[in-house]
Enzyme design. Structure first.
Site, PDB file in Angstrom:
ATOM      1  N   TYR A  72      -3.207  33.182 -15.334  1.00  0.00           N
ATOM      2  CA  TYR A  72      -4.330  33.511 -16.233  1.00  0.00           C
ATOM      3  C   TYR A  72      -5.363  34.403 -15.546  1.00  0.00           C
ATOM      4  O   TYR A  72      -5.980  35.242 -16.204  1.00  0.00           O
ATOM      5  CB  TYR A  72      -4.954  32.236 -16.811  1.00  0.00           C
ATOM      6  CG  TYR A  72      -4.026  31.649 -17.847  1.00  0.00           C
ATOM      7  CD1 TYR A  72      -3.943  32.201 -19.116  1.00  0.00           C
ATOM      8  CD2 TYR A  72      -3.157  30.609 -17.530  1.00  0.00           C
ATOM      9  CE1 TYR A  72      -3.035  31.720 -20.048  1.00  0.00           C
ATOM     10  CE2 TYR A  72      -2.254  30.117 -18.450  1.00  0.00           C
ATOM     11  CZ  TYR A  72      -2.194  30.674 -19.709  1.00  0.00           C
ATOM     12  OH  TYR A  72      -1.292  30.204 -20.621  1.00  0.00           O
ATOM     13  N   GLN A 107      -4.297  34.668 -33.336  1.00  0.00           N
ATOM     14  CA  GLN A 107      -3.614  33.845 -32.328  1.00  0.00           C
ATOM     15  C   GLN A 107      -3.919  34.384 -30.935  1.00  0.00           C
ATOM     16  O   GLN A 107      -3.527  33.798 -29.939  1.00  0.00           O
ATOM     17  CB  GLN A 107      -2.097  33.893 -32.563  1.00  0.00           C
ATOM     18  CG  GLN A 107      -1.693  33.353 -33.917  1.00  0.00           C
ATOM     19  CD  GLN A 107      -0.261  33.739 -34.249  1.00  0.00           C
ATOM     20  OE1 GLN A 107       0.672  33.027 -33.903  1.00  0.00           O
ATOM     21  NE2 GLN A 107      -0.077  34.856 -34.917  1.00  0.00           N
ATOM     22  N   ASN A 108      -4.597  35.510 -30.881  1.00  0.00           N
ATOM     23  CA  ASN A 108      -4.852  36.145 -29.588  1.00  0.00           C
ATOM     24  C   ASN A 108      -6.019  35.475 -28.877  1.00  0.00           C
ATOM     25  O   ASN A 108      -6.983  35.059 -29.504  1.00  0.00           O
ATOM     26  CB  ASN A 108      -5.142  37.638 -29.776  1.00  0.00           C
ATOM     27  CG  ASN A 108      -3.973  38.356 -30.412  1.00  0.00           C
ATOM     28  OD1 ASN A 108      -2.874  37.808 -30.459  1.00  0.00           O
ATOM     29  ND2 ASN A 108      -4.182  39.558 -30.909  1.00  0.00           N
ATOM     30  N   VAL A 109      -5.922  35.455 -27.555  1.00  0.00           N
ATOM     31  CA  VAL A 109      -6.985  34.839 -26.762  1.00  0.00           C
ATOM     32  C   VAL A 109      -7.761  35.916 -25.999  1.00  0.00           C
ATOM     33  O   VAL A 109      -8.599  35.615 -25.166  1.00  0.00           O
ATOM     34  CB  VAL A 109      -6.397  33.800 -25.768  1.00  0.00           C
ATOM     35  CG1 VAL A 109      -5.704  32.669 -26.524  1.00  0.00           C
ATOM     36  CG2 VAL A 109      -5.423  34.438 -24.777  1.00  0.00           C
ATOM     37  N   HIS A 125      -6.027  29.913 -31.083  1.00  0.00           N
ATOM     38  CA  HIS A 125      -5.460  29.497 -29.798  1.00  0.00           C
ATOM     39  C   HIS A 125      -6.469  29.576 -28.656  1.00  0.00           C
ATOM     40  O   HIS A 125      -6.076  29.596 -27.495  1.00  0.00           O
ATOM     41  CB  HIS A 125      -4.219  30.343 -29.480  1.00  0.00           C
ATOM     42  CG  HIS A 125      -3.077  30.084 -30.421  1.00  0.00           C
ATOM     43  ND1 HIS A 125      -1.961  30.892 -30.514  1.00  0.00           N
ATOM     44  CD2 HIS A 125      -2.882  29.095 -31.335  1.00  0.00           C
ATOM     45  CE1 HIS A 125      -1.132  30.401 -31.433  1.00  0.00           C
ATOM     46  NE2 HIS A 125      -1.677  29.319 -31.950  1.00  0.00           N
ATOM     47  N   CYS A 133     -13.586  22.039 -18.625  1.00  0.00           N
ATOM     48  CA  CYS A 133     -13.463  21.134 -17.487  1.00  0.00           C
ATOM     49  C   CYS A 133     -12.475  20.017 -17.817  1.00  0.00           C
ATOM     50  O   CYS A 133     -12.556  19.393 -18.882  1.00  0.00           O
ATOM     51  CB  CYS A 133     -14.829  20.550 -17.127  1.00  0.00           C
ATOM     52  SG  CYS A 133     -14.704  19.374 -15.767  1.00  0.00           S
ATOM     53  N   CYS A 136     -15.224  16.598 -17.324  1.00  0.00           N
ATOM     54  CA  CYS A 136     -16.310  16.325 -18.281  1.00  0.00           C
ATOM     55  C   CYS A 136     -16.162  17.104 -19.594  1.00  0.00           C
ATOM     56  O   CYS A 136     -16.993  16.974 -20.480  1.00  0.00           O
ATOM     57  CB  CYS A 136     -17.666  16.633 -17.642  1.00  0.00           C
ATOM     58  SG  CYS A 136     -17.967  18.388 -17.324  1.00  0.00           S
ATOM     59  N   CYS A 153     -15.383  22.722 -11.783  1.00  0.00           N
ATOM     60  CA  CYS A 153     -16.523  22.596 -12.684  1.00  0.00           C
ATOM     61  C   CYS A 153     -17.828  22.594 -11.874  1.00  0.00           C
ATOM     62  O   CYS A 153     -17.974  21.777 -10.952  1.00  0.00           O
ATOM     63  CB  CYS A 153     -16.399  21.300 -13.470  1.00  0.00           C
ATOM     64  SG  CYS A 153     -17.797  21.001 -14.563  1.00  0.00           S
ATOM     65  N   THR A 194       2.412  39.902 -35.531  1.00  0.00           N
ATOM     66  CA  THR A 194       2.838  38.579 -35.043  1.00  0.00           C
ATOM     67  C   THR A 194       4.305  38.344 -35.389  1.00  0.00           C
ATOM     68  O   THR A 194       4.761  38.737 -36.462  1.00  0.00           O
ATOM     69  CB  THR A 194       1.967  37.432 -35.600  1.00  0.00           C
ATOM     70  OG1 THR A 194       2.508  36.178 -35.136  1.00  0.00           O
ATOM     71  CG2 THR A 194       1.869  37.421 -37.111  1.00  0.00           C
TER      72      THR A 194
END
Ligand code: OAD
Length: 258
Positions: A72, A107-109, A125, A133, A136, A153, A194
């Site tokens: 990521y 659906q894209n981030v 999504h 976190c 928490c 965090c 998509t």
């Protein structure tokens, strides 16, 4: 130059949109492809060289968080070098035209719809800019700043994860509900870029078509036919960065580039 057949389809799509009171759009990775963001389903079944189970499931994260963050962080870094394309801008212009009678479910981030000026974006999504976190549960927007190998965090010290929905996880209830509500009330439902194989997002298409009688006119925009094509009343096959601007131009909607 589009073929005669596709020109007829574009005219039909423009006419359906021109008569629409409410419009809903579902986008997928294809809408960002022309910005240089890779789509998911390559022919080898891998995501940028990784198995989906390794980088996009809670089990993958539990067994190797370092690998997941590496993946990521790479995607976050890539997003620093991309910008919204004419397809994103055309969708933002549609929202300014229909205002609160328009909804964009994605659906894209990658956050590119917002960067193009779209405001009511239902991120089914999640968003790769946010962290959550694992201790928490605090959610924070960290933009695209580098986050390091195993970010923690700042509040409780537990490990952070990307605030995105992985396979085997639930979509955010409120956002899914809003998308379903909008889909069931719209006159035109646009399905853009998509493969329409991931649920419940893909379920918005039959919902738009079948909740009321007559249901929404479904318009599919994609490079090629998909699992959703049998539900499409109109199919526009080509790059969304070309077709969406053409559609808004035919509707006389002005596109502002951010
Ligand atoms: P996919 O990678 O499955 O599909 C991308 C689609 O975009 C394909 O149908 C392509 O033909 C089409 N496409 C590619 N370039 C295009 C272009 N320039 N113009 C128009 N269409 C184009 O991506 P999604 O359908 O978004 O979920 O995948 C859905 C979900 O599966 C993702 O949100 C992700 C993934 O697993 C999660 O992360 C939970």
């Amino acid at each position: 130059m589009p073929s005669m057949e596709s020109q007829v389809e574009i005219e039909r799509a423009a006419a359906a949109l021109a008569g629409a009171e409410r419009v809903v759009v579902l986008t997928g990775a294809g809408v960002s492809a022309e910005s240089g963001v890779p789509t998911f389903r390559a022919s080898d079944g891998l995501w940028e060289g990784h198995r989906i189970e390794d980088v996009a499931t809670p089990y993958g994260f539990a067994s190797n968080p370092r690998l997941v963050w590496q993946f990521y962080n790479g995607r976050r870094a890539n997003l620093q070098n991309v910008t919204p394309n004419p397809g994103h801008h055309a969708l933002a212009a549609m929202e300014r035209h229909w205002r609160d009678r328009f909804a964009l479910a994605t659906q894209n981030v990658d956050g590119l719809h917002r960067r193009a000026g779209s405001e009511r974006v239902l991120e089914l999504h999640g968003n790769i800019q946010r962290t959550r976190c694992t201790g928490c549960a605090q959610v924070e927007d960290r933009g695209l700043e580098p986050l390091g190998e195993l970010p923690q965090c700042p509040r409780c010290g537990a490990m952070l994860r990307p605030d995105i929905v992985w396979f085997h996880e639930m979509l955010p209830d409120d956002i899914l509900w809003e998308a379903q509500q909008a889909a069931s009330e719209c006159d035109v439902f646009l399905v853009v870029g998509t493969s329409a194989v991931v649920y419940p997002a893909a379920g918005l298409i039959p919902l738009a078509k079948q909740t009321r009688t007559p249901g929404a006119t479904v318009i599919e925009i994609n490079l090629n036919a998909t699992e959703a094509s049998h539900l499409a009343d109109i199919g526009l096959y080509g790059p969304s960065g070309v077709i969406l601007p053409l559609l808004v131009q035919k509707l006389g909607i002005k596109v502002e580039h951010a």
